[in-house]
Design an enzyme around this catalytic site. Sequence first.
Site, PDB file in Angstrom:
ATOM      1  N   LYS A 232       0.795  -1.038  -0.109  1.00 61.64           N
ATOM      2  CA  LYS A 232      -0.013   0.065  -0.075  1.00 61.64           C
ATOM      3  C   LYS A 232       0.943   1.136  -0.046  1.00 61.64           C
ATOM      4  O   LYS A 232       1.567   1.491   1.021  1.00 61.64           O
ATOM      5  CB  LYS A 232      -1.032  -0.085   1.146  1.00 61.64           C
ATOM      6  N   ASP A 237      -2.756  10.736   3.704  1.00 57.26           N
ATOM      7  CA  ASP A 237      -4.130  10.107   3.892  1.00 57.26           C
ATOM      8  C   ASP A 237      -4.628  11.325   4.730  1.00 57.26           C
ATOM      9  O   ASP A 237      -4.511  11.415   5.823  1.00 57.26           O
ATOM     10  CB  ASP A 237      -4.051   8.738   4.505  1.00 57.26           C
ATOM     11  N   LYS A 244     -10.050  13.164   8.256  1.00 58.54           N
ATOM     12  CA  LYS A 244      -9.590  12.680   9.683  1.00 58.54           C
ATOM     13  C   LYS A 244      -9.573  14.081  10.413  1.00 58.54           C
ATOM     14  O   LYS A 244      -9.295  15.227  10.011  1.00 58.54           O
ATOM     15  CB  LYS A 244      -8.096  12.358   9.617  1.00 58.54           C
ATOM     16  N   ASP A 255       1.556   6.409   5.788  1.00 56.90           N
ATOM     17  CA  ASP A 255       0.590   5.585   5.244  1.00 56.90           C
ATOM     18  C   ASP A 255       0.987   4.947   3.969  1.00 56.90           C
ATOM     19  O   ASP A 255       0.179   3.952   3.451  1.00 56.90           O
ATOM     20  CB  ASP A 255      -0.676   6.234   4.852  1.00 56.90           C
ATOM     21  N   ASP A 314     -12.242   7.110   4.275  1.00 55.38           N
ATOM     22  CA  ASP A 314     -10.982   6.758   4.892  1.00 55.38           C
ATOM     23  C   ASP A 314     -10.587   5.379   4.885  1.00 55.38           C
ATOM     24  O   ASP A 314      -9.526   5.076   5.476  1.00 55.38           O
ATOM     25  CB  ASP A 314     -11.144   7.505   6.289  1.00 55.38           C
ATOM     26  N   GLU A 316      -9.494   3.731   2.232  1.00 58.45           N
ATOM     27  CA  GLU A 316      -9.025   3.887   0.811  1.00 58.45           C
ATOM     28  C   GLU A 316      -8.006   2.714   0.558  1.00 58.45           C
ATOM     29  O   GLU A 316      -7.726   2.579  -0.572  1.00 58.45           O
ATOM     30  CB  GLU A 316      -8.582   5.184   0.629  1.00 58.45           C
ATOM     31  N   ARG A 318      -7.540  -0.411   1.346  1.00 55.51           N
ATOM     32  CA  ARG A 318      -8.025  -1.591   1.031  1.00 55.51           C
ATOM     33  C   ARG A 318      -8.613  -1.540  -0.574  1.00 55.51           C
ATOM     34  O   ARG A 318      -8.726  -2.483  -1.245  1.00 55.51           O
ATOM     35  CB  ARG A 318      -9.049  -2.384   1.913  1.00 55.51           C
TER      36      ARG A 318
END
Length: 462
Positions: A232, A237, A244, A255, A314, A316, A318
């Site tokens: 990933k 993010d 967030k 991230d 949020d 995202e 996956r």
Amino acid sequence: MTAFSITERKSAFSIAPKTAKPIYAITPDDLENQTHLPPHIAAFAASAGFRADAGAFLLCPSEGGQLEAAIFGLGTNPAETPFVSGRLARLLPEGDWRFAYHAGDIAKALISFAMACYSFDRYQKPAKPKARLVVPEGQDCEALMRTEAAVFLARDLINTPANDMQPDHLEAAFAALANHYGASFSAVRGDDLLTEGFPLVHAVGRAGEKAPRVMELRWGRKGARKVSLVGKGVCFDTGGLDLKSAAGMGLMKKDMGGAANVMALALMIMDAGLDIDLRVIVPSVENAVAGNAFRPGDIYRSRKGLTVQIDNTDAEGRLILADALTYADEYQPELLIDMATLTGAARVALGPDVPPFFTNDDAFAEKLSQASDAVDDPLWRMPLIAGYESKLKTRIADLTNAPSGGMAGAITAALFLKQFVSGESSWAHFDIYGHAPADRDIGPAGGEAQAIRALFETISKG
């Protein structure tokens, strides 16, 4: 060929054994029985009240008053603190040193020292020169330096702030890694993601300043065992339109920790010349807020054909992994691994230092657990509870990206990813944190390599 690095950094290991000063790493029993210490060093230790507790340290003068040696305590059971020797990176004066004696695991002492020598000073004055250790005969210096380089690569990438680690910066580092080892490299960027079959990656990343992309490295012998790694690469993010909080956003430069760790694992595999057919796939985006950002309630068709309803922007990571895993699975690898800083639920369950992993292969899980214990790279298997798959259902799409209820978040995230793996491959998902909240024996707070030493140990043994 030297191991790959994105920064100019000297190794923690020395090649000057003749001038290196001795270190005696001892237990309280060694001290009491006066074994392994020269008599005058033992006498000085006694006069100084040295007790050989874990982490105790004493510099010893020669009879002429010059610095001659160091004594380091390992405690009564060195196996309980295998990386305590990493503290020597902060304690030893500058210069070359060698273990004249070590009562514990010398290989772990060496690698813990190397990992503890890490510092991230890209935005500061370079750190002062540090002590270095001589690799004794019988130890694999290349393997030690390979691990050192891989850990430092992952840490450097994760620690770099998002203004200097956007998808284009990550691509430059990835391409440089491929070039160093003679691997092929390619990338699909921007709107080409739609024509090339990566709609979820495009949806998540299209609002970012830099174009979203899917990057791929290929290396190794065709016909060898196929191993595919997916990481990933969310370079920052914000949470998207489901924004967030400021506190929740503070560490989101990390991230892309899954991408950093699969790149580091690939470094180890290529540097060791393992006989495998390797593919490394990194979907990279910034989950940003803009007029074209994907929205709660949107529905997108994935590369696999399954439709996904967006119930939280949020969640995202996956989504981009879904397309990347489908692509990786089309190659029919014998082993398919994905790594991601995916859920807070994993941290609640196991904390920041023990990544959970999920797998459809019991034999692989057993080998990995053994490797984890052997190299002291902690991991913990968590279950793929089939009954929880019902939480992924939604009325007007095949899947939701954010099941309601808030329970079993790490498991439902893994079950979501499982929908995009055929089941013919041995698949394992690692929900890593990629960050150390505080200084430890093996290094400072900040970006961290997790699970790669255990995975390399497992992969290298077939």
